[in-house]
Design an enzyme around this catalytic site. Sequence first.
Site, PDB file in Angstrom:
ATOM      1  N   HIS A   1      27.639 -35.298   7.247  1.00  0.00           N
ATOM      2  CA  HIS A   1      26.505 -36.206   6.757  1.00  0.00           C
ATOM      3  C   HIS A   1      25.777 -35.364   5.627  1.00  0.00           C
ATOM      4  O   HIS A   1      24.319 -35.444   5.640  1.00  0.00           O
ATOM      5  CB  HIS A   1      25.536 -36.637   7.784  1.00  0.00           C
ATOM      6  CG  HIS A   1      26.181 -37.533   8.772  1.00  0.00           C
ATOM      7  ND1 HIS A   1      27.127 -37.438   9.769  1.00  0.00           N
ATOM      8  CD2 HIS A   1      26.596 -39.033   8.443  1.00  0.00           C
ATOM      9  CE1 HIS A   1      27.567 -38.243  10.382  1.00  0.00           C
ATOM     10  NE2 HIS A   1      27.408 -39.502   9.658  1.00  0.00           N
ATOM     11  N   ASN A   2      26.437 -34.877   4.539  1.00  0.00           N
ATOM     12  CA  ASN A   2      25.710 -34.059   3.475  1.00  0.00           C
ATOM     13  C   ASN A   2      25.823 -35.067   2.390  1.00  0.00           C
ATOM     14  O   ASN A   2      26.130 -36.105   2.216  1.00  0.00           O
ATOM     15  CB  ASN A   2      26.554 -32.750   3.491  1.00  0.00           C
ATOM     16  CG  ASN A   2      27.860 -33.165   3.289  1.00  0.00           C
ATOM     17  OD1 ASN A   2      28.389 -34.152   2.880  1.00  0.00           O
ATOM     18  ND2 ASN A   2      28.828 -32.231   3.720  1.00  0.00           N
ATOM     19  N   PHE A   3      25.339 -34.266   1.209  1.00  0.00           N
ATOM     20  CA  PHE A   3      25.299 -35.067  -0.135  1.00  0.00           C
ATOM     21  C   PHE A   3      26.503 -35.529  -0.728  1.00  0.00           C
ATOM     22  O   PHE A   3      26.513 -36.445  -1.365  1.00  0.00           O
ATOM     23  CB  PHE A   3      24.323 -33.779  -1.126  1.00  0.00           C
ATOM     24  CG  PHE A   3      24.137 -34.815  -2.564  1.00  0.00           C
ATOM     25  CD1 PHE A   3      23.285 -35.883  -2.358  1.00  0.00           C
ATOM     26  CD2 PHE A   3      24.430 -34.002  -3.668  1.00  0.00           C
ATOM     27  CE1 PHE A   3      22.912 -36.486  -3.473  1.00  0.00           C
ATOM     28  CE2 PHE A   3      24.165 -34.632  -4.827  1.00  0.00           C
ATOM     29  CZ  PHE A   3      23.388 -35.687  -4.808  1.00  0.00           C
ATOM     30  N   GLN A   4      27.553 -34.743  -0.274  1.00  0.00           N
ATOM     31  CA  GLN A   4      28.857 -35.111  -0.891  1.00  0.00           C
ATOM     32  C   GLN A   4      29.465 -36.670  -0.206  1.00  0.00           C
ATOM     33  O   GLN A   4      29.807 -37.552  -0.709  1.00  0.00           O
ATOM     34  CB  GLN A   4      29.942 -34.279  -0.326  1.00  0.00           C
ATOM     35  CG  GLN A   4      31.379 -34.340  -1.058  1.00  0.00           C
ATOM     36  CD  GLN A   4      32.179 -33.097  -1.167  1.00  0.00           C
ATOM     37  OE1 GLN A   4      31.694 -32.027  -0.918  1.00  0.00           O
ATOM     38  NE2 GLN A   4      33.548 -33.266  -0.928  1.00  0.00           N
ATOM     39  N   HIS A   5      28.886 -36.893   1.048  1.00  0.00           N
ATOM     40  CA  HIS A   5      29.129 -37.887   1.777  1.00  0.00           C
ATOM     41  C   HIS A   5      28.259 -39.093   0.945  1.00  0.00           C
ATOM     42  O   HIS A   5      28.929 -40.276   0.952  1.00  0.00           O
ATOM     43  CB  HIS A   5      28.758 -37.870   3.416  1.00  0.00           C
ATOM     44  CG  HIS A   5      28.635 -39.332   3.998  1.00  0.00           C
ATOM     45  ND1 HIS A   5      29.777 -40.179   4.392  1.00  0.00           N
ATOM     46  CD2 HIS A   5      27.735 -39.873   4.456  1.00  0.00           C
ATOM     47  CE1 HIS A   5      29.305 -41.051   4.638  1.00  0.00           C
ATOM     48  NE2 HIS A   5      28.068 -41.113   5.019  1.00  0.00           N
TER      49      HIS A   5
ATOM     50  N   GLN B   1      41.737 -42.535  15.742  1.00  0.00           N
ATOM     51  CA  GLN B   1      41.585 -42.922  14.318  1.00  0.00           C
ATOM     52  C   GLN B   1      42.223 -44.467  13.986  1.00  0.00           C
ATOM     53  O   GLN B   1      41.657 -45.084  13.328  1.00  0.00           O
ATOM     54  CB  GLN B   1      42.102 -41.988  13.262  1.00  0.00           C
ATOM     55  CG  GLN B   1      41.449 -40.522  13.218  1.00  0.00           C
ATOM     56  CD  GLN B   1      39.839 -40.913  12.978  1.00  0.00           C
ATOM     57  OE1 GLN B   1      39.683 -41.454  11.706  1.00  0.00           O
ATOM     58  NE2 GLN B   1      39.085 -40.485  13.816  1.00  0.00           N
TER      59      GLN B   1
ATOM     60  N   ASP C   1      21.785 -41.460   4.178  1.00  0.00           N
ATOM     61  CA  ASP C   1      21.764 -40.567   5.221  1.00  0.00           C
ATOM     62  C   ASP C   1      20.860 -39.284   4.995  1.00  0.00           C
ATOM     63  O   ASP C   1      21.120 -38.146   5.524  1.00  0.00           O
ATOM     64  CB  ASP C   1      23.391 -39.940   5.646  1.00  0.00           C
ATOM     65  CG  ASP C   1      24.240 -40.892   6.359  1.00  0.00           C
ATOM     66  OD1 ASP C   1      23.589 -41.621   7.466  1.00  0.00           O
ATOM     67  OD2 ASP C   1      25.494 -40.902   6.233  1.00  0.00           O
TER      68      ASP C   1
ATOM     69  N   ASP D   1      30.087 -46.912   3.350  1.00  0.00           N
ATOM     70  CA  ASP D   1      29.613 -45.548   4.192  1.00  0.00           C
ATOM     71  C   ASP D   1      30.991 -44.984   4.733  1.00  0.00           C
ATOM     72  O   ASP D   1      31.217 -43.854   5.120  1.00  0.00           O
ATOM     73  CB  ASP D   1      28.715 -46.192   5.335  1.00  0.00           C
ATOM     74  CG  ASP D   1      27.998 -44.842   6.240  1.00  0.00           C
ATOM     75  OD1 ASP D   1      28.097 -43.826   5.637  1.00  0.00           O
ATOM     76  OD2 ASP D   1      27.462 -45.299   7.155  1.00  0.00           O
TER      77      ASP D   1
HETATM   78 ZN    ZN Z   1      26.998 -42.325   6.279  1.00  0.00          ZN
END
Ligand code: ZN
Length: 766
Positions: A495-499, A694, A534, A642
């Site tokens: 859940h970082n800036f790339q996401h 998955q 996020d 998302d």
């Molecule tokens: Zn998210």
Amino acid sequence: MSKNDVDFALSDSSWSCSDLQTNIIKLEPKVTKRKKRVPCSKFMKKIETLQEIEEKCQSYFHRHLDNIWQNLILTERHAALLYQAAQTLSERISSSFFFVYLVEDDKLVNYQKTLDGNIVRGEEEEINKLSLAGSVAEKKMSLLIEDTENYRGYLESLDFKVDEIKSIICVPICDPTEVCLAVLEFFRIGVSTPFTSEDRAYIVANAGWIGAAIHQSVYNQEILEQERMKSKLMNYTQKYFSGERMAIETLQNMGITLKSTITANKLTIYAIDKSWGEPLVWIYREGYCVDHTELVRKNLPMTMDEIPKIFTIVINTGEKVVVTSSTDPRFGDHDRHKFGTYVRNLVLHPTKTHKGHVQGIIALLNKDVKGLTPKEEIFLDIIGDYCSLCCIHWQYEIRILKQKWSIIELKTLLNHNLAPCHHETKLYIENLKTFSVPEGFDSLTWYIHPEEVDSIPQLVYYMMDDLMGSELLSKECLAQYILKVRSAYRQVTFHNFQHAFNAAHCMYTIIKRNMNVFTEMEKKGLFLGALCHDADHPGLSNNFLMLIKSRTVLLYDGESPLENHHYYVTMAILQETKIFKNLDEKSYRDMALEIRKTIISTDLAVHFRLRNESFQLMFENFNFSEIKHRDYLKCYVTTACDLSGNSKSFSVVKKLTDNLLQEFYHEGDTQKSMNVKPLSLMDREQYDYVPKDQVLFLEVVVLPCLEVLAEVLPNTEELLRQTLKVRQKWIVIRDRGIEYWRYISRRPGGSMEARDTEPISTPEPH
Ligand SMILES: [Zn+2]
């Protein structure tokens, strides 16, 4: 005839006025019902809702009325009316003269008419069997003595001078609870004919009506008093619970009202202050102003050892204390000089905190009449409780105020913390000139190459400029905003800036394909929402935060706590970095609402709820002009963005899944250390089942969402197609078995396609 015979005759009376009155009262079910109510004994035990307080107030009034009936004292006005009624009755039955007695406590008070026509209080006597009226009052039954000659012995035993009196009728007047309020005596003298049983019946019937009339009158009086009390309390409520008065000011006002109502000579308020550790007691005394509307605080507080000993009774029990005499044993020598005046009597009433602890004492000294009447007691209780409520209210006001201040401070701190330095902003703007948009950027399945990750802020700039450029303030302002958003994301594995960037990119490509579908406001809400959805994510789930009762959960009352927090951070940055040129207040609010909808719908729990409501509708009745339908659509779009990490090439999907699992396993490990069984998804010992999980996740969550999207916005079908391919890959891995999964998952980097061709017979050793 003996005295006992007369008693027998009295009790044998077949028609007593109380029978009649019971019948009358039966016609008023409201009144008899009211009597059954159990009065509320304690107002302040637990304060929950305003409604509860209202109910408790009501029950106070009921108890008040109950008390009135139990302690009814008729007024002079009632005596005058009663006298007039008796006079009319006397004329009707041709009595020679009559007496009117009112019952007060255990006494009968005779009322007489003066020469100038006033009804005045006369002699009083104890109620007992030793007088005619006393006997009737006690038995609550009527008495007819047709000829006094036959009862001379009995009458003389009552010290009754028969003389010329020939005949007597004596009737009680009772209230609905059979309490005797008054007694009427009628006499005939001389040679006149005696009273008959018809005369008695006439008087008894009228006595019944008189009792009912008094009841009605007192009842009306009480209703009026209730109204007065209500409006007084309402006045307090409006004045003290809505303004910004200090608690002590309110206490003063209520104390002064109290003092004048129960006619005490002196008012003192003691406030217990625990803010300095050791509790101190501040003393507020009446000042020297003429109308005594202000209390003055003494310069030095007392310690708990110095306060009058009698206060400890109030503090320990939380109950009021009424001292009616200076010789009361609870009122020791130690206390006498503490009040600065000679104490004849004393009323101490506590004010309490919401937990019921005593935080102050209202002291009323030297009341005109010792002790409290039931009315005064109730008034004292109500005002005392209002004082407590007022203090509690004020404490909450202060808390809220402090919180508001700390929120402002926090927001300022947050923005200081997130703000990029001048050089960074400058460099960023410089880089904007040279960077170019990567190939395939417009594709829904595009994902940033690891070597291009540093250019993410530039790409965000490009997208924002493309979508809403004309509305944006300046390059520098936007640069600052984007760098702040980047700083708001933590260095967690998923859940970082790339996401955030990936979600924002997916949103950008969907909006670009549907420029005429979404309004400008919706575009802003969707894009900024996706970019910030996020922000400040701790890498832990809502469930975990709830498990550990984190502050975030408490702050947002348990509903989508993380998403609420992301929204809060989003708006804090937006408020500080005003990136839009011409957004008026209303548009700003609308945009905030759109952003909020976007961010909150990234909570899968919210998504499922909305999906349940709308899934069928999206296929059968979707209408772009329905606001609710649009909201549903935006929710699907947001979830698709998302989760769009599942709609990329399989090597990207695999990498992102690993990143997410790292966060999940960290959470699962923590749960295990707390002796809580984690979900299998978060249990690293269940890693073998990831392909199966998955497939399930795609089929249950992602694919239904993308199917809706492909139906309503067909130009997004690429997402669905790619995700179906990804599902197929997961199915292949799942079906090839655990060993194969272990083998490929241990190979870092490289393309999945190449791995897929690896023969299952050559797994690497453990
Ligand atoms: Zn998210």
